[in-house]
Motif scaffolding. Structure first.
Motif, mmCIF file in Angstrom:
data_model
loop_
_atom_site.group_PDB
_atom_site.id
_atom_site.type_symbol
_atom_site.label_atom_id
_atom_site.label_comp_id
_atom_site.label_asym_id
_atom_site.label_seq_id
_atom_site.Cartn_x
_atom_site.Cartn_y
_atom_site.Cartn_z
ATOM 1 N N PHE A 157 -7.748 -41.926 -25.020
ATOM 2 C CA PHE A 157 -6.403 -42.456 -24.252
ATOM 3 C C PHE A 157 -7.463 -42.413 -22.892
ATOM 4 C CE2 PHE A 157 -3.249 -44.299 -21.803
ATOM 5 C CZ PHE A 157 -2.528 -44.720 -22.070
ATOM 6 N N ARG A 158 -7.770 -43.314 -22.098
ATOM 7 C CA ARG A 158 -8.488 -43.026 -20.888
ATOM 8 C C ARG A 158 -7.284 -43.954 -19.620
ATOM 9 N NH1 ARG A 158 -13.050 -43.399 -17.859
ATOM 10 N NH2 ARG A 158 -13.713 -44.561 -18.668
ATOM 11 N N ILE A 159 -7.098 -43.419 -17.870
ATOM 12 C CA ILE A 159 -6.832 -44.441 -17.923
ATOM 13 C C ILE A 159 -7.872 -45.127 -16.211
ATOM 14 C CG2 ILE A 159 -4.401 -45.034 -16.060
ATOM 15 C CD1 ILE A 159 -2.975 -43.408 -17.070
ATOM 16 N N THR A 160 -7.934 -46.080 -15.889
ATOM 17 C CA THR A 160 -9.098 -46.196 -15.135
ATOM 18 C C THR A 160 -8.673 -47.622 -14.465
ATOM 19 O OG1 THR A 160 -10.181 -47.978 -16.628
ATOM 20 C CG2 THR A 160 -10.576 -45.633 -16.971
ATOM 21 N N ASP A 161 -9.888 -48.018 -13.185
ATOM 22 C CA ASP A 161 -9.739 -48.941 -12.475
ATOM 23 C C ASP A 161 -10.824 -50.531 -14.061
ATOM 24 O OD1 ASP A 161 -12.054 -49.339 -12.367
ATOM 25 O OD2 ASP A 161 -12.146 -48.083 -9.468
ATOM 26 N N GLU A 162 -10.640 -51.584 -13.254
ATOM 27 C CA GLU A 162 -11.380 -52.432 -13.577
ATOM 28 C C GLU A 162 -12.944 -51.952 -14.242
ATOM 29 O OE1 GLU A 162 -12.168 -55.361 -10.026
ATOM 30 O OE2 GLU A 162 -10.215 -56.187 -11.779
ATOM 31 N N ASP A 163 -13.007 -51.096 -13.227
ATOM 32 C CA ASP A 163 -14.473 -51.103 -13.557
ATOM 33 C C ASP A 163 -14.489 -49.406 -14.085
ATOM 34 O OD1 ASP A 163 -15.625 -53.029 -11.889
ATOM 35 O OD2 ASP A 163 -14.978 -51.781 -10.200
ATOM 36 N N GLY A 164 -13.610 -49.189 -15.146
ATOM 37 C CA GLY A 164 -13.957 -47.896 -15.946
ATOM 38 C C GLY A 164 -13.782 -46.369 -15.299
ATOM 39 N N GLN A 165 -13.509 -47.357 -13.127
ATOM 40 C CA GLN A 165 -13.688 -45.383 -12.564
ATOM 41 C C GLN A 165 -12.181 -44.828 -13.129
ATOM 42 O OE1 GLN A 165 -16.094 -44.028 -11.560
ATOM 43 N NE2 GLN A 165 -16.773 -45.277 -13.005
ATOM 44 N N PRO A 166 -12.266 -43.880 -13.035
ATOM 45 C CA PRO A 166 -10.384 -43.181 -13.036
ATOM 46 C C PRO A 166 -10.265 -43.003 -11.597
ATOM 47 C CG PRO A 166 -12.201 -41.260 -12.644
ATOM 48 C CD PRO A 166 -13.076 -42.264 -12.665
ATOM 49 N N PHE A 167 -9.131 -42.967 -12.007
ATOM 50 C CA PHE A 167 -7.950 -42.778 -9.908
ATOM 51 C C PHE A 167 -8.048 -41.205 -10.055
ATOM 52 C CE2 PHE A 167 -6.505 -46.752 -12.114
ATOM 53 C CZ PHE A 167 -6.686 -47.601 -10.914
ATOM 54 N N ASP A 168 -7.815 -41.393 -8.480
ATOM 55 C CA ASP A 168 -7.788 -39.766 -7.868
ATOM 56 C C ASP A 168 -6.615 -39.521 -7.600
ATOM 57 O OD1 ASP A 168 -7.656 -40.799 -5.699
ATOM 58 O OD2 ASP A 168 -9.265 -40.349 -4.484
ATOM 59 N N ASP A 169 -5.564 -40.511 -7.812
ATOM 60 C CA ASP A 169 -4.104 -40.168 -6.963
ATOM 61 C C ASP A 169 -3.254 -40.131 -7.889
ATOM 62 O OD1 ASP A 169 -4.465 -42.949 -6.993
ATOM 63 O OD2 ASP A 169 -3.650 -43.357 -5.674
ATOM 64 N N LEU A 170 -3.021 -40.381 -9.244
ATOM 65 C CA LEU A 170 -2.413 -40.505 -9.856
ATOM 66 C C LEU A 170 -2.064 -39.341 -10.646
ATOM 67 C CD1 LEU A 170 -3.525 -43.750 -12.837
ATOM 68 C CD2 LEU A 170 -2.068 -44.028 -11.294
ATOM 69 N N ILE A 171 -0.953 -38.965 -10.905
ATOM 70 C CA ILE A 171 -0.930 -37.801 -11.482
ATOM 71 C C ILE A 171 -0.580 -37.656 -13.187
ATOM 72 C CG2 ILE A 171 0.591 -35.885 -11.586
ATOM 73 C CD1 ILE A 171 0.774 -36.178 -8.711
ATOM 74 N N ILE A 172 -1.823 -36.983 -14.034
ATOM 75 C CA ILE A 172 -0.810 -36.750 -15.358
ATOM 76 C C ILE A 172 0.354 -36.120 -15.240
ATOM 77 C CG2 ILE A 172 -2.023 -37.057 -17.949
ATOM 78 C CD1 ILE A 172 -2.958 -39.289 -16.157
ATOM 79 N N ASN A 173 0.738 -35.750 -15.978
ATOM 80 C CA ASN A 173 1.507 -34.509 -16.414
ATOM 81 C C ASN A 173 1.951 -34.037 -17.558
ATOM 82 O OD1 ASN A 173 3.332 -35.322 -14.428
ATOM 83 N ND2 ASN A 173 3.896 -37.212 -15.071
ATOM 84 N N ARG A 174 1.321 -32.534 -17.162
ATOM 85 C CA ARG A 174 0.716 -32.289 -18.011
ATOM 86 C C ARG A 174 2.503 -31.329 -18.938
ATOM 87 N NH1 ARG A 174 -3.316 -33.788 -18.151
ATOM 88 N NH2 ARG A 174 -4.978 -33.877 -16.700
ATOM 89 N N GLN A 175 2.375 -31.551 -19.886
ATOM 90 C CA GLN A 175 4.093 -30.908 -20.616
ATOM 91 C C GLN A 175 3.999 -29.582 -20.746
ATOM 92 O OE1 GLN A 175 6.039 -33.378 -20.743
ATOM 93 N NE2 GLN A 175 4.296 -34.747 -20.973
#
Length: 175
Positions: A157-175
């Protein structure tokens, strides 16, 4: 060092997921069976569910390696279902792409709404499916359901922009 690199590729890595299961998937019944309310946006760690082998509850997913490959069970563990839950915090409303695949059948929900499902039974690979979704400002909840038949049991599972690049300001909350 490798762990930090993987996190910068948009993967929702192993340390971000809470998992629940296994549940029964005999004869493929798990795909259409809701073992929990699947429109959840929060999880309750105190609730005990009836799993295939007895009582189960949400627990932190653990894996020896942070590589984005969420390995849910051993090769000899067949015909079972597992749920995985994670959250991502966005500073604003935005269009993103979930890049997902699972071994075997899988469903993805965002903030309680189903945004994707598939019924294939192949090995999971990175970015097989691209799912355009809109994140809301603040916390967004992701629920993944994976129904194993035989052999491997996993997802990416990845979260990216339409070019497949990651965002640098999304925070994946570590459980």
């Amino acid at each position: 060092m490798a762990d930090e690199h993987v996190k910068k590729t948009g993967f929702v890595t192993e340390d971000a997921w809470m998992v629940l299961g296994p549940f029964d998937n005999a004869d493929g019944i798990g795909y259409d069976t809701a073992y929990i309310p699947e429109d959840i946006t929060e999880i309750d760690l105190s609730v005990i569910y009836d799993g295939v082998d007895g009582p189960v509850r949400w627990k932190k997913f653990t894996d020896a390696e942070l590589d984005g490959y969420i390995h849910l069970g051993e090769q000899h563990v067949d015909w079972q279902v597992c749920y995985a839950f994670a959250t991502v915090t966005s500073p604003d409303e935005r269009e993103v792409q979930f890049r997902f695949d699972s071994d075997d059948q899988g469903k993805v929900r965002l903030n309680g709404e189903e945004v994707f499902s598939h019924t294939k039974t192949f090995k999971s690979i990175v970015d097989r499916y691209t799912i355009p979704v809109k994140l809301k400002p603040g916390k967004n909840c992701i629920l993944v359901k994976v129904c194993n038949e035989q052999g491997g049991w996993s997802f990416y599972f990845r979260i990216t922009d339409e070019d497949g690049q990651p965002f640098d300001d999304l925070i994946i909350n570590r459980q």
